[in-house]
Design a protein around this motif. Structure first.
Motif, PDB file in Angstrom:
ATOM      1  N   GLY A 125      45.987  49.942  39.767  1.00  0.00           N
ATOM      2  CA  GLY A 125      44.873  50.691  39.953  1.00  0.00           C
ATOM      3  C   GLY A 125      44.514  51.018  41.512  1.00  0.00           C
ATOM      4  N   ARG A 126      43.669  51.625  41.680  1.00  0.00           N
ATOM      5  CA  ARG A 126      43.367  52.159  43.130  1.00  0.00           C
ATOM      6  C   ARG A 126      41.903  52.085  43.387  1.00  0.00           C
ATOM      7  N   GLY A 127      41.540  52.100  44.882  1.00  0.00           N
ATOM      8  CA  GLY A 127      40.142  52.107  45.195  1.00  0.00           C
ATOM      9  C   GLY A 127      39.560  50.890  44.653  1.00  0.00           C
ATOM     10  N   SER A 128      38.144  51.061  44.368  1.00  0.00           N
ATOM     11  CA  SER A 128      37.504  50.166  44.023  1.00  0.00           C
ATOM     12  C   SER A 128      37.986  49.458  42.826  1.00  0.00           C
ATOM     13  N   GLY A 129      38.642  50.164  41.818  1.00  0.00           N
ATOM     14  CA  GLY A 129      39.391  49.773  40.463  1.00  0.00           C
ATOM     15  C   GLY A 129      40.416  48.991  40.673  1.00  0.00           C
ATOM     16  N   GLU A 130      40.678  48.464  42.133  1.00  0.00           N
ATOM     17  CA  GLU A 130      42.085  47.783  42.213  1.00  0.00           C
ATOM     18  C   GLU A 130      41.986  46.444  41.649  1.00  0.00           C
ATOM     19  N   GLU A 131      43.234  46.000  40.663  1.00  0.00           N
ATOM     20  CA  GLU A 131      42.922  44.738  40.215  1.00  0.00           C
ATOM     21  C   GLU A 131      44.425  43.981  40.576  1.00  0.00           C
ATOM     22  N   ILE A 132      44.418  42.770  40.951  1.00  0.00           N
ATOM     23  CA  ILE A 132      45.520  41.910  40.993  1.00  0.00           C
ATOM     24  C   ILE A 132      45.827  41.309  39.765  1.00  0.00           C
ATOM     25  N   GLY A 133      47.036  41.509  39.104  1.00  0.00           N
ATOM     26  CA  GLY A 133      47.446  40.908  37.893  1.00  0.00           C
ATOM     27  C   GLY A 133      49.011  41.143  37.579  1.00  0.00           C
ATOM     28  N   THR A 134      49.043  40.245  36.364  1.00  0.00           N
ATOM     29  CA  THR A 134      50.443  40.521  35.642  1.00  0.00           C
ATOM     30  C   THR A 134      50.214  42.092  34.843  1.00  0.00           C
ATOM     31  N   TYR A 135      51.080  42.955  34.900  1.00  0.00           N
ATOM     32  CA  TYR A 135      50.805  44.084  34.154  1.00  0.00           C
ATOM     33  C   TYR A 135      50.990  43.847  32.700  1.00  0.00           C
ATOM     34  N   VAL A 136      51.881  42.923  32.220  1.00  0.00           N
ATOM     35  CA  VAL A 136      51.938  42.528  30.715  1.00  0.00           C
ATOM     36  C   VAL A 136      51.401  41.233  30.805  1.00  0.00           C
ATOM     37  N   GLU A 137      51.005  40.524  29.585  1.00  0.00           N
ATOM     38  CA  GLU A 137      50.380  39.307  29.457  1.00  0.00           C
ATOM     39  C   GLU A 137      51.520  38.130  29.918  1.00  0.00           C
ATOM     40  N   ARG A 138      51.528  38.009  31.142  1.00  0.00           N
ATOM     41  CA  ARG A 138      52.696  36.820  31.208  1.00  0.00           C
ATOM     42  C   ARG A 138      52.014  35.672  31.985  1.00  0.00           C
ATOM     43  N   LEU A 139      52.679  34.412  31.850  1.00  0.00           N
ATOM     44  CA  LEU A 139      52.138  33.327  32.693  1.00  0.00           C
ATOM     45  C   LEU A 139      52.833  33.171  34.033  1.00  0.00           C
ATOM     46  N   MET A 140      52.332  32.600  35.025  1.00  0.00           N
ATOM     47  CA  MET A 140      53.215  32.456  36.302  1.00  0.00           C
ATOM     48  C   MET A 140      54.206  31.180  36.043  1.00  0.00           C
ATOM     49  N   THR A 141      55.330  31.354  35.745  1.00  0.00           N
ATOM     50  CA  THR A 141      56.391  30.366  35.472  1.00  0.00           C
ATOM     51  C   THR A 141      57.156  29.728  36.755  1.00  0.00           C
ATOM     52  N   SER A 142      56.933  30.239  37.656  1.00  0.00           N
ATOM     53  CA  SER A 142      57.693  29.904  38.858  1.00  0.00           C
ATOM     54  C   SER A 142      57.199  28.421  39.187  1.00  0.00           C
ATOM     55  N   GLU A 143      58.069  27.662  39.808  1.00  0.00           N
ATOM     56  CA  GLU A 143      57.843  26.346  40.087  1.00  0.00           C
ATOM     57  C   GLU A 143      57.137  26.343  41.524  1.00  0.00           C
ATOM     58  N   LEU A 144      56.758  27.367  42.215  1.00  0.00           N
ATOM     59  CA  LEU A 144      55.926  27.503  43.556  1.00  0.00           C
ATOM     60  C   LEU A 144      54.564  28.137  43.277  1.00  0.00           C
ATOM     61  N   SER A 145      54.241  28.335  42.054  1.00  0.00           N
ATOM     62  CA  SER A 145      53.073  28.986  41.564  1.00  0.00           C
ATOM     63  C   SER A 145      51.830  28.714  42.191  1.00  0.00           C
ATOM     64  N   GLY A 146      51.634  27.192  42.166  1.00  0.00           N
ATOM     65  CA  GLY A 146      50.645  26.686  42.681  1.00  0.00           C
ATOM     66  C   GLY A 146      50.290  26.952  44.259  1.00  0.00           C
ATOM     67  N   ASN A 147      51.056  27.265  45.011  1.00  0.00           N
ATOM     68  CA  ASN A 147      50.832  27.661  46.499  1.00  0.00           C
ATOM     69  C   ASN A 147      49.925  28.918  46.490  1.00  0.00           C
ATOM     70  N   VAL A 148      50.043  29.779  45.523  1.00  0.00           N
ATOM     71  CA  VAL A 148      48.790  30.662  45.775  1.00  0.00           C
ATOM     72  C   VAL A 148      47.494  30.404  45.793  1.00  0.00           C
ATOM     73  N   ILE A 149      47.286  29.269  45.185  1.00  0.00           N
ATOM     74  CA  ILE A 149      45.989  28.601  45.404  1.00  0.00           C
ATOM     75  C   ILE A 149      45.393  28.420  46.811  1.00  0.00           C
ATOM     76  N   ASP A 150      46.571  27.933  47.600  1.00  0.00           N
ATOM     77  CA  ASP A 150      46.381  27.490  49.074  1.00  0.00           C
ATOM     78  C   ASP A 150      46.018  28.788  49.904  1.00  0.00           C
ATOM     79  N   ILE A 151      46.685  29.822  49.471  1.00  0.00           N
ATOM     80  CA  ILE A 151      46.982  31.064  50.045  1.00  0.00           C
ATOM     81  C   ILE A 151      45.657  32.085  49.903  1.00  0.00           C
ATOM     82  N   CYS A 152      45.201  32.027  48.714  1.00  0.00           N
ATOM     83  CA  CYS A 152      44.145  33.025  48.601  1.00  0.00           C
ATOM     84  C   CYS A 152      42.798  32.520  49.406  1.00  0.00           C
ATOM     85  N   PRO A 153      42.305  33.581  50.165  1.00  0.00           N
ATOM     86  CA  PRO A 153      41.295  33.269  51.100  1.00  0.00           C
ATOM     87  C   PRO A 153      39.978  32.890  50.266  1.00  0.00           C
ATOM     88  N   VAL A 154      39.924  33.537  49.189  1.00  0.00           N
ATOM     89  CA  VAL A 154      38.605  33.445  48.294  1.00  0.00           C
ATOM     90  C   VAL A 154      38.803  32.490  47.148  1.00  0.00           C
TER      91      VAL A 154
END
Lengths: 744, 132
Positions: free
Chosen positions: A240-269
């Protein structure tokens, strides 16, 4: 200048001089100074900082590395001159000058996005404030970070960010450690002007580990950049664009990477938070203890946050050499296994087959009695995957005193060779992997065996376009690699030069060969190692300035065990043993133990070993004891106790010392310093914590091996990434992960 | 209760160790005779048996078995008498009895018994807890 104006007014009022007469002195009430008179002199003289200001040091005590000392440029930050390497951005220049500029989307280990606009600073001769994270610093630039323009910019950006941000602070897990909270207090304005309705976004399901509340997202795209660059999976994206921007997986997918927990530290909010930790605690009630992870051989530095006797969460610690700022999912989320299936009382198996809790006196008395009835050659000791060096030292000493030399550590195979250190550690240190340009992975899947080493390989592949050749069963690595073959035949071809990859290896400047520790379990281990050494010789991988022949270990205890010399006398001593001492060893093949053998299990979890045990002695887990662990690159590190021991458990080495006294073969040490000085006589590198001890002798000292290589292809050492040892097998979160996130 | 009133007036100091020893035994007998009364006052029938309380008193006395000075023995007996009087007069409460003299008394029989003589400090601390 003001005084001149004042004096001209008084003169006019006094009436002495009538208006209309041209008096240049009065009309132009400008006080003239030398700078105005002499234009060139002013430009040549830079504003020097007032002499009484203290010298500025970089933010956080960081060191500045100048790759090219001649190429240093000078910029001025708030009037203070500072020298920086060429190519640095304005934000980095300010960091060196000691000024911390607020930012949301910039992260030092990710690529630059420049979309949050919080880092705006004023630069002289620029029409608008510049995004300091993206603008390269040019020589002679004058950067001003505390002018009203910069402050207004920050307040404005903060206001915009908070406009659509929900009022979730009381229910948000990030409260207390939230970048948005801290920066709005420091740089935001005190009142808002927003009277419309806020937008909300639907939450995405990213798996059992990462909890998403996408309404809180400020679209900084740090998670997107992390996933694409460092984790190597392109799961997340901005839709999306503008105020309708969303972060996500475009399809219904789970984050299977073994480093996926690090996004928790990285997200500032609080948009991406830890699901197992949701609503459990606030960060100010937690006590952080700096410790080491033991689930794999990397020895990532962690901080265990605990509240009272319970471990609440695990966070990474910065260690540039080993794990940078990341930890794998297993390390981050396995802590709830520390609360389940814990052994807390000594137990003896009664004649009806059921365990009965007894006191330590009785338990040790029974073990001492049995050990005296058995012949010395029938005593066997096995150290487990999570054993620390002190307890392995005590075990070896005790069993040697009882006359037995059959002590080994799980995972080292039936006939380990502990003589030459370079044969079992990662000789290129983990940080040294960044300098390699060709990798050859033999029988190892670093993605599941040592996730941080894999991250480092991926970093090198991305930065320097390193080539990776892989020999083993088909697996997916998150970087481009060539699957050269599945068995030792491919190695023979590469060694003879018949394989196309041999030329890549020979032409490489810094070739790096990584053999997995799964090869230790094979019967033709010596043959495989000799072939690998031939390859290393032809590729000139072992030189005085670069040693590229590495072994990637699987357990936290293997390297220390081999350093201490836990090598068994015979490979199949279990079948003919009558007394077996399992110190946390759960991967021993329990079928091989004879029916009448007396098995003592000393550990902290009731995992596989207790089912065959005759006596259980409870010991403390790694978060409750101070133990030394050596990681796969040979760096000794110590864990620190974060929580008290469970029930009546004791430290491992203390149990063995007490047992030795009750059995009459008292060990000569009874304190931690004493056992460490004993370790110093055997392996002094274990005492030099946080220092990597490189191996001195290379493989050239090894005698020639005449073994035949078998044609059995390489297998996988780690079947299930999430469940590898007793603590992870007891963890509910790991069970959820292996049910939903494993690639089938 | 009545037998306690006799000991209200503070007796003069004991002249010798033998007299102090006799006084100790008298105190112990006094305490044992008050135990059924204490059990009735604080409803300890479900919590302890009189035999356990007697062992507890004995172990408390035995803790100071190494003292030789008669004056010190007298002082300790005075304090013990004061404790006993507090309990008998119901000046203390049930949780005092339970917390101070019932809970955590597992090591009664093993307290400095013959089998503990040969063990080292390390082993003694090991048996009691992980952090000593």
């Amino acid at each position: 200048m003001g005084l001149g104006l004042l004096s001209s007014r008084t003169l006019l009022r006094s009436g002495k001089l009538r208006p209309g007469i041209f008096t240049p002195l009065l009309r132009r009430s400008i006080v003239s100074t030398s700078e105005l008179q002499n234009a060139e002199a002013a430009q040549a003289q830079p504003d020097s900082p007032p002499p009484d200001l203290p010298k500025r040091t970089p933010v956080g005590g960081a060191r500045v590395h100048f790759p090219n000392p001649e190429d240093a440029i000078e910029v001025f930050v708030d009037g203070y001159p500072v020298k920086i390497p060429k190519g640095m951005t304005v934000l980095q220049a300010c960091e060196i000058a000691g000024v911390d500029i607020p930012r949301f989307c910039y992260h030092s280990r990710l690529s630059i996005a420049g979309n949050c606009r919080m880092c705006l600073v004023e630069v002289e001769k620029s029409p608008k404030p510049v995004a300091s994270c993206a603008m390269p610093a040019l020589p002679g630039m004058k950067i001003k970070t505390d002018t009203p323009l910069a402050k207004k910019a920050r307040e404005g950006v903060m206001e915009f960010l908070l406009m659509n941000h929900p009022l979730d602070c009381p229910i948000c897990d990030q409260g207390g450690e939230c970048d948005l909270q801290d920066q709005s207090m420091a740089f935001g304005s005190d009142r808002g002007r927003f009277t419309e309705t806020k937008r909300s976004v639907v939450d995405k399901n990213l798996g059992p580990l990462v909890k998403t509340v996408m309404t809180r997202c400020i679209q900084c795209t740090r998670c997107v950049r992390f996933a694409t660059e460092i984790a190597g999976v392109q799961d997340l994206g901005m839709l999306g664009r503008g105020s309708g921007e969303e972060i996500g997986t475009y399809v219904e997918r789970l984050m299977t990477s073994e480093l996926s927990g690090n996004v928790i530290d990285i997200c500032p909010v609080g948009a991406l938070t830890s699901k197992p930790f949701a609503f459990k605690a606030r960060n100010w009630e937690l006590k952080g203890t700096e410790s080491i992870d033991v689930t794999d051989a990397v020895g990532s530095n962690i901080r265990i946050d605990s509240r009272g006797p319970e471990v609440m969460r695990i966070l990474p610690r910065l260690n540039e050499d080993i794990n940078e700022e990341w930890i794998s999912d297993k390390t981050r989320f396995f802590y709830d296994g520390l609360k389940r299936q814990r052994l807390n009382d000594p137990m003896i198996r009664g004649p009806d087959g059921r365990f009965k809790a007894v006191s330590w006196r009785d338990a040790l008395a029974v073990v001492a009695e049995v050990i005296h009835q058995v012949k010395p050659s029938e005593i066997v000791g096995v150290a487990g995957k999570l054993s620390d060096a002190e307890s392995m030292m005590a075990l070896k000493d005790f069993l040697n005193k009882m006359g037995s030399n059959n002590v080994w550590c799980e995972g080292n195979g039936p006939s380990p060779n502990a003589d030459i250190r370079s044969g079992y550690i990662m000789n290129t240190s983990i940080s040294g992997l960044e300098k390699a340009d060709v990798f050859l992975l033999v029988g190892t899947q670093p993605r599941v065996e040592a996730a941080m080493v894999n991250a480092r390989i991926r970093k090198t592949v991305r930065a320097a376009q390193a080539k990776v050749g892989y020999v083993g069963p088909a697996t997916d690595l998150n970087y481009d690699h060539e699957h050269l073959g599945t068995g030792p035949q491919t190695l023979k071809e590469i060694a003879d030069g018949r394989h196309p990859f041999s030329s890549t290896l020979i032409n490489a400047k810094n070739p790096c060969i990584i053999v997995g520790a799964g090869v230790f379990e094979r019967n033709d281990k010596d043959a495989i190692f000799s072939v690998v050494e031939t390859i290393a010789e032809s590729a000139k991988a072992v030189r005085p300035d670069w040693n590229g022949l590495n072994v990637l270990l699987l357990n936290a205890a293997q390297a220390a065990a081999l350093d201490l010399g836990l090598v068994p006398e015979s490979g199949n001593s279990i079948e003919s043993s009558k007394f077996i001492y399992l110190m946390g060893a759960d991967d021993v093949n329990l079928e091989k133990i004879p029916e009448d053998a007396f098995v003592v299990y000393q550990g902290h979890h009731g995992d596989r070993g207790v089912y065959r045990a005759n006596i259980i002695l409870p010991s403390s887990a790694f978060s409750e004891k101070e133990g030394t662990y050596v990681n796969t690159e040979g760096c000794a590190q110590t864990t620190v106790p974060a929580v008290p021991t469970v029930g009546d458990a004791r430290d491992d080495w203390k149990i063995i010392r007490a047992l030795s006294e009750v059995a009459g073969a008292c060990l000569p040490y009874d304190s931690l310093t004493a056992i460490r000085s004993r370790m110093r006589t055997v392996a002094p590198n274990l005492l030099n914590t946080d220092e990597r001890q490189p191996a001195i002798f290379s493989y050239s000292l090894k005698p020639e091996s005449r073994q035949e290589m078998s044609t059995v292809p390489f297998g996988t050492a780690v079947e299930n990434f999430y469940m590898t040892d007793s603590i992870t097998r007891a963890s509910k979160v790991m069970a959820q992960c292996s049910a939903s996130l494993l690639k089938k | 209760m009545a037998h306690l009133m006799k000991n209200l007036k503070v007796p003069p100091n004991s002249t010798s160790r033998e007299e102090a020893r006799k006084r100790t035994f008298d105190f112990f007998r006094l305490a044992c005779r008050s135990i059924p009364n204490i059990m009735e006052i604080y409803n300890l029938d479900d919590v302890v048996t009189p035999s356990q309380l007697r062992s507890t008193v004995a172990s408390e006395i035995r803790k100071n078995a190494h003292v030789t000075n008669p004056k010190v023995i007298d002082m300790l007996l005075f304090k013990g008498m004061e404790e006993l009087k507090n309990f008998v007069d119901h000046a203390k409460q049930r949780h005092h009895v339970i917390g101070q003299y019932v809970v955590g008394r597992k090591g009664l029989v093993q307290d400095l018994g013959p089998k503990d003589e040969g063990i080292s400090n390390f082993l003694k601390n090991f048996y009691s807890s992980n952090y000593s």
